[in-house]
Design an enzyme around this catalytic site. Structure first.
Site, PDB file in Angstrom:
ATOM      1  N   TYR A 144       1.276  -5.643  -6.849  1.00 55.81           N
ATOM      2  CA  TYR A 144       0.661  -4.609  -6.015  1.00 55.81           C
ATOM      3  C   TYR A 144       0.332  -3.420  -6.891  1.00 55.81           C
ATOM      4  O   TYR A 144       1.137  -3.029  -7.742  1.00 55.81           O
ATOM      5  CB  TYR A 144       1.641  -4.207  -4.905  1.00 55.81           C
ATOM      6  CG  TYR A 144       1.166  -3.074  -4.019  1.00 55.81           C
ATOM      7  CD1 TYR A 144       0.105  -3.249  -3.125  1.00 55.81           C
ATOM      8  CD2 TYR A 144       1.797  -1.832  -4.052  1.00 55.81           C
ATOM      9  CE1 TYR A 144      -0.313  -2.219  -2.296  1.00 55.81           C
ATOM     10  CE2 TYR A 144       1.386  -0.791  -3.228  1.00 55.81           C
ATOM     11  CZ  TYR A 144       0.331  -0.992  -2.344  1.00 55.81           C
ATOM     12  OH  TYR A 144      -0.080   0.034  -1.532  1.00 55.81           O
ATOM     13  N   ASP A 239       0.873  -1.901 -15.317  1.00 48.86           N
ATOM     14  CA  ASP A 239       1.207  -1.036 -14.182  1.00 48.86           C
ATOM     15  C   ASP A 239       2.723  -0.867 -14.168  1.00 48.86           C
ATOM     16  O   ASP A 239       3.465  -1.755 -13.736  1.00 48.86           O
ATOM     17  CB  ASP A 239       0.712  -1.672 -12.875  1.00 48.86           C
ATOM     18  CG  ASP A 239       1.055  -0.798 -11.665  1.00 48.86           C
ATOM     19  OD1 ASP A 239       1.894   0.114 -11.798  1.00 48.86           O
ATOM     20  OD2 ASP A 239       0.477  -1.040 -10.586  1.00 48.86           O
ATOM     21  N   LYS A 267       6.160   7.181  -9.394  1.00 52.93           N
ATOM     22  CA  LYS A 267       7.562   7.162  -8.975  1.00 52.93           C
ATOM     23  C   LYS A 267       8.464   8.051  -9.845  1.00 52.93           C
ATOM     24  O   LYS A 267       8.519   9.260  -9.643  1.00 52.93           O
ATOM     25  CB  LYS A 267       8.077   5.726  -8.891  1.00 52.93           C
ATOM     26  CG  LYS A 267       7.240   4.892  -7.876  1.00 52.93           C
ATOM     27  CD  LYS A 267       7.883   3.602  -7.490  1.00 52.93           C
ATOM     28  CE  LYS A 267       6.945   2.694  -6.728  1.00 52.93           C
ATOM     29  NZ  LYS A 267       7.100   2.671  -5.289  1.00 52.93           N
TER      30      LYS A 267
HETATM   31  N1  PMP Z   1       1.712   0.140  -8.563  1.00 57.02           N
HETATM   32  C1  PMP Z   1       2.933  -0.354  -8.335  1.00 57.02           C
HETATM   33  C2  PMP Z   1       3.505  -1.339  -9.296  1.00 57.02           C
HETATM   34  C3  PMP Z   1       3.658   0.065  -7.216  1.00 57.02           C
HETATM   35  O1  PMP Z   1       4.880  -0.451  -7.015  1.00 57.02           O
HETATM   36  C4  PMP Z   1       3.087   0.994  -6.334  1.00 57.02           C
HETATM   37  C5  PMP Z   1       3.819   1.483  -5.108  1.00 57.02           C
HETATM   38  N2  PMP Z   1       4.912   0.802  -4.715  1.00 57.02           N
HETATM   39  C6  PMP Z   1       1.807   1.474  -6.618  1.00 57.02           C
HETATM   40  C7  PMP Z   1       1.150   1.031  -7.746  1.00 57.02           C
HETATM   41  C8  PMP Z   1       1.154   2.476  -5.728  1.00 57.02           C
HETATM   42  O2  PMP Z   1       1.804   3.693  -5.831  1.00 57.02           O
HETATM   43  P1  PMP Z   1       1.711   4.779  -4.652  1.00 57.02           P
HETATM   44  O3  PMP Z   1       2.463   4.210  -3.491  1.00 57.02           O
HETATM   45  O4  PMP Z   1       2.334   5.992  -5.244  1.00 57.02           O
HETATM   46  O5  PMP Z   1       0.278   4.963  -4.358  1.00 57.02           O
END
Ligand code: PMP
Length: 429
Positions: A144, A239, A267
């Site tokens: 994701y 990511d 995060k």
């Molecule tokens: N990339 C990864 C690997 C994530 O785990 C997340 C959110 N869980 C995101 C992108 C998106 O981040 P956000 O919820 O801050 O938009």
């Protein structure tokens, strides 16, 4: 445990908020029941509106590596806040946090802060397309990257196909520029590059997958992605919004031994405030406005409060002590759960990397999204509620990673393991 007040609050919330929440997983659709309304967090615990205390393994889905309401973060926030909360002009805090990130990510020359992981993913794709002048994005099933239109895309199982949108509202044309391959299947990457290599702008992946539960990468898979990108000029993007700062004292590149061209973060770097970033070598980053022709901007980007919380967090991570402790805690927890599983002879496995882990209700350690889908989701549901009733707060889906923090204690470990043992025993014959 009683949830009367949470129930009332959830009913009220649903009248003014879509589904009563601001992010779908919080609505407990996957596990049923009423979401717990939290009123307070401290260290490793949260307290709900019904005054029950829980040991927290959600930790806001990852940011709170030091635990809730860490005194240094609160002090920095208070200090920063009294000078004003946002200016729309540069501040020294932004440079300081960028410099700090560079001490963890050796291949990063420059950082651009945004306000979420989604924004970081969206921006890095634009940059990849702007630099390479190619259109295709390769992603992997079960990874994701936020709710970016072109990344809310899945594909038929098995061999690679061009994408079909996962969400209503995503245009077929947008989805068709995303290819979805299976995680940990290097041959699929090779085959796809053989066919479409001239059109691929970037390969985007979670180097430790966390959004299908924790699935560890095979080295061969990551190396193949690197080689295919090198051969064709595509950009390799890690990511690390979730796994960044969660494996060891550095990015995952040191553990894996493969460097990407770019990384996206979120995060932990915001210390619990809204923050994301994309970062990499100068030769790519200097294509971003105002130096280059790839436009990207944000009213609250580099917000002083988020920068201050991020700085306080990363400063605590610098000497490696936090990683030693939380990784030890998480390893002990994972091993303890494995002991329970083998004692009860259950079809379940625990995956773990650093301070992330998942208990999967399936026989073999998952390597792909298809493997995760073999899990017994009904068991997960029952287990989740058993844990909740014993004061253990887990993410409400088999597809989520659990997190630990520096604030988790040996007492937390003992209590968690005895609750898990009791929870799992309902499945033994
Ligand atoms: N990339 C990864 C690997 C994530 O785990 C997340 C959110 N869980 C995101 C992108 C998106 O981040 P956000 O919820 O801050 O938009």
């Amino acid at each position: 445990m009683t949830k009367e007040r949470s129930q009332q609050l959830f009913e009220k919330a649903q009248k003014s908020l879509v589904g009563g929440v601001n992010s779908p997983v919080r609505a407990y659709k996957a596990v049923g029941g009423t979401p717990v309304f939290i009123k307070q967090g401290s260290g490793s615990h949260v307290v709900c509106e019904d005054d029950q205390r829980y040991i927290d393994y959600v930790l806001s889905y990852g940011p709170l590596i030091l635990g809730h309401a860490h005194p240094e973060i609160l002090a920095e926030l208070e200090k920063t806040m009294t000078h004003g909360t946002t200016f729309g002009a540069p501040t020294t805090l932004e440079t300081a946090l960028a410099e700090k990130i560079k001490t963890f990510y050796s291949y990063v020359d420059k950082v651009r802060f945004v306000s979420s992981g989604t924004e970081a993913a969206m921006s890095v794709i634009r940059l990849a397309r702007g630099v390479t002048k190619k259109s295709l994005v390769v992603k992997f099933k079960g990874c994701y990257h936020g709710h970016v239109d072109s990344l809310l895309v899945s594909a038929g199982s098995g061999s690679a196909t061009l994408g079909v949108a996962d969400s209503a509202g995503v245009l077929l044309d947008v989805a068709s520029h995303t290819a979805v391959l299976d995680y940990n299947q290097p041959q699929q990457v090779v085959d796809f590059f053989n066919e479409y290599g001239d059109d691929i702008a970037c390969v985007l992946l979670e180097p430790v997958a966390g959004n299908m539960g924790v699935v560890l990468p095979d080295l061969e898979f990551i190396k193949t992605c690197r080689k295919c990108c090198d051969d064709t000029g595509a950009m390799l993007v890690f990511d690390e919004v979730m796994c960044g700062f969660r494996t060891q004292r550095s990015g995952t590149h040191e553990w894996i031994g493969v460097e990407p061209d770019m990384v996206i973060l979120g995060k932990v770097i915001g210390g619990g405030l809204p923050c994301g970033a994309y970062a990499g070598s100068q030769r790519f980053m200097d294509h971003v406005a105002p130096l280059g022709s790839v436009y990207q901007a944000g009213t609250l980007s580099g917000n002083p409060l988020a920068m201050a919380a991020g700085l306080a967090t990363l400063s605590n991570l610098e000497d490696g002590r936090v990683f030693d402790q939380i990784n030890r805690y998480t390893t002990a927890l994972a091993e303890g759960i494995r002991d329970c599983i083998s004692l009860l002879t259950l079809d379940a496995v625990v995956t773990q990397k650093g301070s992330m882990f998942t208990l999967f209700f399936t026989k073999n350690t998952p390597k792909t999204f298809e493997d995760v889908q073999t899990c017994d989701f009904e068991r997960f549901k029952a287990f989740f509620h058993a844990m909740l009733s014993q004061g253990i707060f887990l993410p409400p889906s088999q597809y989520e990673a659990c997190f630990t923090s520096f604030a988790h204690t040996n007492d937390d470990l003992k209590k968690t393991l005895s609750s898990i043992k009791q929870g799992l025993s309902m499945f033994s014959d």
